[in-house]
Enzyme design. Structure first.
Site, PDB file in Angstrom:
ATOM      1  CB  SER A 197      -0.958   0.003   1.195  1.00 36.25           C
ATOM      2  OG  SER A 197      -0.248  -0.174   2.391  1.00 36.25           O
ATOM      3  CG  HIS A 225      -4.003  -0.952  -2.092  1.00 39.83           C
ATOM      4  ND1 HIS A 225      -4.493   0.331  -2.102  1.00 39.83           N
ATOM      5  CD2 HIS A 225      -3.699  -1.243  -0.804  1.00 39.83           C
ATOM      6  CE1 HIS A 225      -4.467   0.809  -0.861  1.00 39.83           C
ATOM      7  NE2 HIS A 225      -4.002  -0.127  -0.058  1.00 39.83           N
ATOM      8  CE  LYS A 256      -7.490   0.915   0.548  1.00 40.98           C
ATOM      9  NZ  LYS A 256      -7.735   0.903   1.951  1.00 40.98           N
TER      10      LYS A 256
END
Ligand code: PMP
Length: 409
Positions: A197, A225, A256
């Site tokens: 990240s 992610h 996200k």
């Protein structure tokens, strides 16, 4: 009788330390605020779009994880509003008791299909997934092996578990093997981020899987992610490497690409069933609210129906990776829409963020101890919905700020 008690408690007070003493001694953040270079808790007055409003001023946002730009998609917003109309604003209880709605179960089925696993289980945040899953699975005779750069929620999940925790050097497969060799016959779970990240690099999953097979370990990938970003159809790191069948557990968050808040774990039916009955962060916390659940469901439909979004995200990513490199910035091993610009010491990072803000750009700052000493960075991240012009403005702002601080010539 009474006076004796009073005497005892006042004596105890004399010998004690005030647990709050550390709070008034903590001055670092206050110093940064006074110096006008504190980059945290900035207040945004608009949606997480490519441009945001701060203090009434429009700024380009390159600090958001809204990779596919779905938080403002009309279908996602509509689904959330419809869910509120039907179910209200909260579930007032845990999944375990009164908090399971039909839309929770439907989303679990949809996620399991999307991730191509037998089953999925949804939690109220991604952080809680890692806390609950790792502590449920790693008992006192087990070992959890984690990458040194794994997310804080993985580290905290390990802290909550009774298992032994062993760290290996970041994405260093020789070190992972060295650690595995010292694990004897115990149960082993390797937990890695799919996309790291802070630095935006991708885990060496083929080697992780190979080592796991050799040493009899299970593999869990935190794909916060990776989902919506990696793989031909946005199914994440395992799809990117063609290893969907080899990874035992895939963790994802909705905060996200999935445009909401919450998280999930996907894996075999037996393991998910077990987690469902032992993950304390699931059992003792209220279930995700209807609007969040409906938003995720709509976001998954859009990822499947509009593959062009992932292509645009990668076009923007390539532009920024090469743009920063051309300007002479150090971007480390990044190969994803998370692009760190490494600036050196913490102070320089704080100053850089403020210069960027003056230029109308919102970017995040990561300093030690979150990153190694001397490797403080400006963390930028991109959306499918950024325009070329916005990205050119960002590059110009970095060029000007980087020159002012002597980072580039
Ligand atoms: N894992 C990783 C790799 C993350 O980056 C994050 C969020 N920053 C989480 C887990 C936690 O997810 P959530 O925001 O849903 O709590």
């Amino acid at each position: 009788m009474d006076s004796g008690l009073v005497q005892d408690s006042s004596m105890a007070l004399k010998n004690t330390t005030d647990i709050f003493a550390k709070c008034s001694k903590f001055t670092r953040a206050k110093e940064l605020i006074s110096a006008g270079i504190y980059p945290y808790f900035r207040v945004i007055e608009s949606a997480q779009d490519p441009e945001v409003i701060i203090n009434g001023r429009r700024m380009i946002m390159v600090g958001s994880n809204n990779y596919l730009g779905l938080t403002s998609h009309p279908k996602v917003k509509e689904a959330a509003m419809d869910a509120i109309k039907r179910y209200g604003t909260g579930c007032a209880g845990s999944r375990f008791l009164n908090g399971t709605l039909n839309i929770h179960v439907e989303l679990e089925q949809k996620l399991a299909r999307f991730i191509r696993k037998e089953a999925a289980l949804i939690f109220s945040t991604g952080f809680q997934v890692n806390l609950g899953v790792i502590s449920a699975l790693a008992g006192k005779d087990d070992i959890v092996l984690i990458d040194k750069m794994d997310h804080a929620s993985i580290i905290d999940g390990c802290r909550l578990s009774y298992g032994e925790v062993k760290k290996f050097r970041h994405n260093d497969m020789a070190d992972l093997e060295r650690v595995l060799q010292r694990c004897d016959g115990r149960g082993k779970l390797i937990v890695v981020d799919g996309v790291f990240s802070m630095e935006g690099d991708i885990v060496n999953l083929p080697k992780v899987v190979e080592l796991a097979k050799t040493y009899g370990a299970r593999v869990m990938v935190d794909d916060a992610h990776g989902i919506g970003v990696l793989g031909k159809t946005g199914r994440g790191t395992a799809e990117h490497f063609g290893l969907e069948n080899e990874v035992d557990l895939i963790m994802g968050t909705y905060s996200k690409s999935l445009a909401s808040i919450g998280g999930f774990i996907a894996g075999s039916s037996d393991v998910v069933h077990y987690i469902k009955h032992f993950a304390r962060s699931l059992i003792f916390s209220a279930s995700p609210p209807p609007a969040s659940v409906a938003a995720v469901s709509a976001a998954i439909d859009i990822i499947e129906d509009e593959p062009g979004r992932i292509e645009r995200l990668w076009k923007n990513t390539r532009k920024m990776l090469s743009g920063f490199k051309k300007l002479g910035f150090e971007v480390g091993p990044s190969e994803t829409p998370i692009i760190p610009v490494i600036v050196g010491d913490n102070e320089t990072a704080f100053r850089m963020a403020m210069l960027l803000q003056e230029e109308g750009v919102f970017a995040n700052v990561a300093v030690s101890p979150a990153v190694p000493d001397g490797k403080a960075l400006i963390r930028t991240s991109y959306m499918a919905t950024h325009t070329e012009e916005q990205l050119d403005t960002v590059l110009r702002a970095f060029e000007k700020s980087g020159r002012a601080l002597g980072l580039i010539s």
